[in-house]
Motif scaffolding. Structure first.
Motif, PDB file in Angstrom:
ATOM      1  N   SER A  13       0.799  -1.267   0.076  1.00 51.49           N
ATOM      2  CA  SER A  13      -0.114  -0.037  -0.066  1.00 51.49           C
ATOM      3  C   SER A  13       0.838   1.354   0.129  1.00 51.49           C
ATOM      4  CB  SER A  13      -0.800   0.085   1.157  1.00 51.49           C
ATOM      5  OG  SER A  13      -1.639   1.207   1.288  1.00 51.49           O
ATOM      6  N   THR A  14       0.418   2.368  -0.963  1.00 46.44           N
ATOM      7  CA  THR A  14       1.330   3.572  -1.064  1.00 46.44           C
ATOM      8  C   THR A  14       0.801   4.557  -0.621  1.00 46.44           C
ATOM      9  OG1 THR A  14       0.768   3.741  -3.328  1.00 46.44           O
ATOM     10  CG2 THR A  14       2.578   2.194  -2.987  1.00 46.44           C
ATOM     11  N   ASP A  15      -0.553   4.556   0.184  1.00 50.42           N
ATOM     12  CA  ASP A  15      -1.240   5.788   0.489  1.00 50.42           C
ATOM     13  C   ASP A  15      -0.292   6.718   1.279  1.00 50.42           C
ATOM     14  OD1 ASP A  15      -3.300   4.426  -0.618  1.00 50.42           O
ATOM     15  OD2 ASP A  15      -4.442   4.004   1.246  1.00 50.42           O
ATOM     16  N   CYS A  16       0.350   6.349   2.074  1.00 53.78           N
ATOM     17  CA  CYS A  16       1.246   7.339   2.773  1.00 53.78           C
ATOM     18  C   CYS A  16       2.375   8.071   2.126  1.00 53.78           C
ATOM     19  CB  CYS A  16       1.481   6.746   4.304  1.00 53.78           C
ATOM     20  SG  CYS A  16       2.511   5.296   3.695  1.00 53.78           S
ATOM     21  N   ILE A  17       2.649   7.687   0.911  1.00 56.30           N
ATOM     22  CA  ILE A  17       3.530   8.218  -0.036  1.00 56.30           C
ATOM     23  C   ILE A  17       2.948   9.474  -0.655  1.00 56.30           C
ATOM     24  CG2 ILE A  17       5.447   7.783  -1.674  1.00 56.30           C
ATOM     25  CD1 ILE A  17       5.427   4.946  -0.913  1.00 56.30           C
ATOM     26  N   LYS A  18       3.041  10.498   0.051  1.00 56.87           N
ATOM     27  CA  LYS A  18       2.493  11.802  -0.420  1.00 56.87           C
ATOM     28  C   LYS A  18       3.028  12.973   0.072  1.00 56.87           C
ATOM     29  CE  LYS A  18      -0.769  11.404   3.369  1.00 56.87           C
ATOM     30  NZ  LYS A  18      -2.265  11.181   3.808  1.00 56.87           N
ATOM     31  N   HIS A 104       0.683  -5.649   2.461  1.00 53.31           N
ATOM     32  CA  HIS A 104       1.432  -5.050   3.313  1.00 53.31           C
ATOM     33  C   HIS A 104       0.999  -3.588   3.486  1.00 53.31           C
ATOM     34  CE1 HIS A 104       5.415  -3.426   5.139  1.00 53.31           C
ATOM     35  NE2 HIS A 104       4.489  -3.338   5.971  1.00 53.31           N
ATOM     36  N   SER A 105       0.394  -3.116   4.662  1.00 58.26           N
ATOM     37  CA  SER A 105       0.106  -1.704   4.842  1.00 58.26           C
ATOM     38  C   SER A 105       1.251  -1.072   5.783  1.00 58.26           C
ATOM     39  CB  SER A 105      -0.969  -1.654   5.500  1.00 58.26           C
ATOM     40  OG  SER A 105      -1.344  -0.093   6.026  1.00 58.26           O
ATOM     41  N   PRO A 106       2.028  -0.115   5.204  1.00 59.21           N
ATOM     42  CA  PRO A 106       3.181   0.287   6.057  1.00 59.21           C
ATOM     43  C   PRO A 106       2.648   1.596   6.954  1.00 59.21           C
ATOM     44  CG  PRO A 106       3.042   1.373   3.648  1.00 59.21           C
ATOM     45  CD  PRO A 106       2.108   0.130   3.890  1.00 59.21           C
ATOM     46  N   ASN A 107       1.475   1.594   7.134  1.00 58.21           N
ATOM     47  CA  ASN A 107       0.850   2.926   7.910  1.00 58.21           C
ATOM     48  C   ASN A 107      -0.226   2.229   8.626  1.00 58.21           C
ATOM     49  OD1 ASN A 107       0.474   5.061   8.978  1.00 58.21           O
ATOM     50  ND2 ASN A 107      -0.735   6.209   7.235  1.00 58.21           N
ATOM     51  N   CYS A 117      -2.483 -10.727   5.470  1.00 60.01           N
ATOM     52  CA  CYS A 117      -2.074  -8.962   5.965  1.00 60.01           C
ATOM     53  C   CYS A 117      -1.061  -8.925   6.761  1.00 60.01           C
ATOM     54  CB  CYS A 117      -3.321  -8.340   6.298  1.00 60.01           C
ATOM     55  SG  CYS A 117      -4.492  -8.159   5.379  1.00 60.01           S
ATOM     56  N   VAL A 118      -0.140  -7.887   6.486  1.00 62.97           N
ATOM     57  CA  VAL A 118       0.983  -7.373   7.218  1.00 62.97           C
ATOM     58  C   VAL A 118       0.932  -5.948   7.496  1.00 62.97           C
ATOM     59  CG1 VAL A 118       3.556  -7.131   7.716  1.00 62.97           C
ATOM     60  CG2 VAL A 118       2.558  -9.160   6.494  1.00 62.97           C
ATOM     61  N   ALA A 119       1.039  -5.431   8.681  1.00 61.12           N
ATOM     62  CA  ALA A 119       0.779  -3.952   8.864  1.00 61.12           C
ATOM     63  C   ALA A 119       1.914  -3.365   9.655  1.00 61.12           C
ATOM     64  CB  ALA A 119      -0.401  -3.667   9.668  1.00 61.12           C
ATOM     65  N   THR A 120       2.542  -2.287   9.442  1.00 57.45           N
ATOM     66  CA  THR A 120       3.720  -1.748  10.154  1.00 57.45           C
ATOM     67  C   THR A 120       3.235  -0.913  11.131  1.00 57.45           C
ATOM     68  OG1 THR A 120       5.325  -1.849   8.300  1.00 57.45           O
ATOM     69  CG2 THR A 120       5.770  -0.362  10.193  1.00 57.45           C
ATOM     70  N   PHE A 121       3.324  -1.010  12.469  1.00 59.06           N
ATOM     71  CA  PHE A 121       2.824  -0.282  13.475  1.00 59.06           C
ATOM     72  C   PHE A 121       3.774   0.499  14.199  1.00 59.06           C
ATOM     73  CE2 PHE A 121      -1.444  -1.744  15.502  1.00 59.06           C
ATOM     74  CZ  PHE A 121      -1.505  -0.702  16.368  1.00 59.06           C
ATOM     75  N   HIS A 122       3.850   1.903  13.900  1.00 63.55           N
ATOM     76  CA  HIS A 122       5.145   2.848  14.128  1.00 63.55           C
ATOM     77  C   HIS A 122       5.187   3.057  15.756  1.00 63.55           C
ATOM     78  CE1 HIS A 122       6.030   3.109   9.846  1.00 63.55           C
ATOM     79  NE2 HIS A 122       4.783   3.113   9.714  1.00 63.55           N
TER      80      HIS A 122
END
Length: 388
Positions: A13-18, A104-107, A117-122
């Motif tokens: 997922s690239t939603d946060c690349i903005k 993979h959601s990085p956000n 699913c994989v998610a990055t939890f910051h």
């Protein structure tokens, strides 16, 4: 499925690349670029919004006004609720043809009904420090992050600190969480004065004669403590070593900007706003010291960028920051104004200490790389792939 012998199919997922490309967006972009180099192990597809693409989206500065409007709308509780209910369902629909892929959601966020699913939890600041976020954001994130934890086959964190937080707060098994430390790109490296002069001229700064803070202007960054500590310095130091602040205008910062205006009128502060990506590494390398008194960080990428730039770091000893800086930085309790002032002054009159910090900071920064981050991320994918 044998993850060791079969190439992994991944939707990223690239939603946060903005624009503006701040912390999480930079992480997602750098990780995505590194994953693209691993064609022997993974085949990548990209989900941007509700559209599946074959190529990686690039953040555009021309999108600033659109993103500004979206941020204003999402601060509304009503709009946040509509967004929360509808947007994830549209993502689920877009991913229906990719049921055999790892998503993979990085956000943080994961759509419902998507397998593997994989998610990055910051970080967990929205739970532990809700006062550090706008109310609309807290309302959205607390609901959605709990769902993410239940939906994810694996979670990825930027630091061991955040992994421990996840385990304790959600009572999760350790093996369900992978740590993939962040890094900084090759633009952050030491420079000589001649290399920096053109940029310094633009911002009317002198080589190694300013303190630098960069980061979003918001409460958890603890900028008020920095201003209080700086104000205690002798007048001659403030005149010769102005405090330079760079960062996107976040929220709840009216009082800070009043103080910024006062400092600029008095000649000891410069607020640069959001600095272009090509200029920021130059400013890091040209500063006498980088200062980062944040109260809470899931990683703290700016301190790593400063060390890699050959610049001494002063930062708080809070949360994940000691994990990133090791023994290379001067650390203080977040609210300890007196110690922070003493550290600031030492960067103007203790050349031996400064040089030792530069050397140890460069060595510490070499422990982190986007290659390592990608390696650890792929290891998380491989854990998920066992069940496809």
């Amino acid at each position: 499925m044998d993850a060791r012998s079969v190439k992994l199919n991944v939707v990223f997922s690239t939603d946060c690349i903005k624009y503006p490309l701040t912390g999480i967006g930079r992480y997602a972009f750098e990780l995505a670029r590194e994953l693209q180099q691993r064609e022997d192990k993974i085949a990548l597809t990209w989900l941007h919004g509700t559209k599946v693409r074959d190529s990686l989206a690039v953040a555009s500065e021309s999108a600033q006004s659109v993103q500004s409007l979206k941020r204003k709308l999402q601060n509304s509780r009503t709009v946040s609720e509509i967004y929360r209910l509808t947007f994830p369902l549209l993502k689920t629909w877009s991913l229906r043809a990719y049921s055999d892929h790892i998503f993979h959601s990085p956000n943080y966020y994961l759509p419902p009904g998507v397998k593997h699913c994989v998610a990055t939890f910051h970080d967990l600041s929205v739970f532990h420090w809700p006062q550090f976020h706008p109310a609309g954001r807290v309302h959205l994130m607390q609901k959605e992050l709990r769902k993410t934890v239940s939906r994810a086959a694996m979670l990825i964190t930027d630091s061991h600190y955040t992994k421990r937080e996840l385990i304790e707060f959600f009572d999760l098994p350790e093996e369900r969480i992978a740590v993939a430390p962040l890094a900084c790109n090759a633009l952050f490296h030491p420079r000589i004065e001649a290399e920096a002069q053109a940029v310094l001229d633009v911002y009317q700064l002198k080589w190694r004669h300013f303190f630098l803070y960069t980061g979003t202007i918001e409460p958890r960054k603890n900028i008020l403590t920095l201003l209080q500590a700086y104000d205690r310095l002798p007048a001659a130091i403030k005149k010769n070593y102005p405090l330079v602040i760079s960062g996107y205008k976040g929220w709840d910062n009216t009082e800070l900007f009043r103080l910024f205006d006062k400092g600029e009128r008095e000649g000891w502060l410069k607020y640069l706003g959001f600095v272009a990506g090509k200029d920021l590494p130059i400013l890091y390398s040209a500063a006498t010291s980088f200062v980062f008194p944040s109260i809470y960080e899931g990683f703290g990428l700016p301190v790593l960028e400063a060390m890699a730039s050959g610049t001494p770091v002063i930062c708080s000893n809070a949360t994940s920051l000691p994990e990133v800086v090791g023994d290379a930085a001067l650390m203080h309790a977040p609210q300890d104004v007196e110690t922070l002032t003493a550290y600031l002054q030492s960067m103007t009159d203790d050349a031996v200490r400064k040089q030792a910090m530069i050397s140890s900071g460069l060595a510490q920064a070499q422990q982190f790389s986007w290659s390592l981050c990608a390696d650890k991320t792929i290891e998380a994918y491989e854990q998920v792939a066992k069940f496809i």
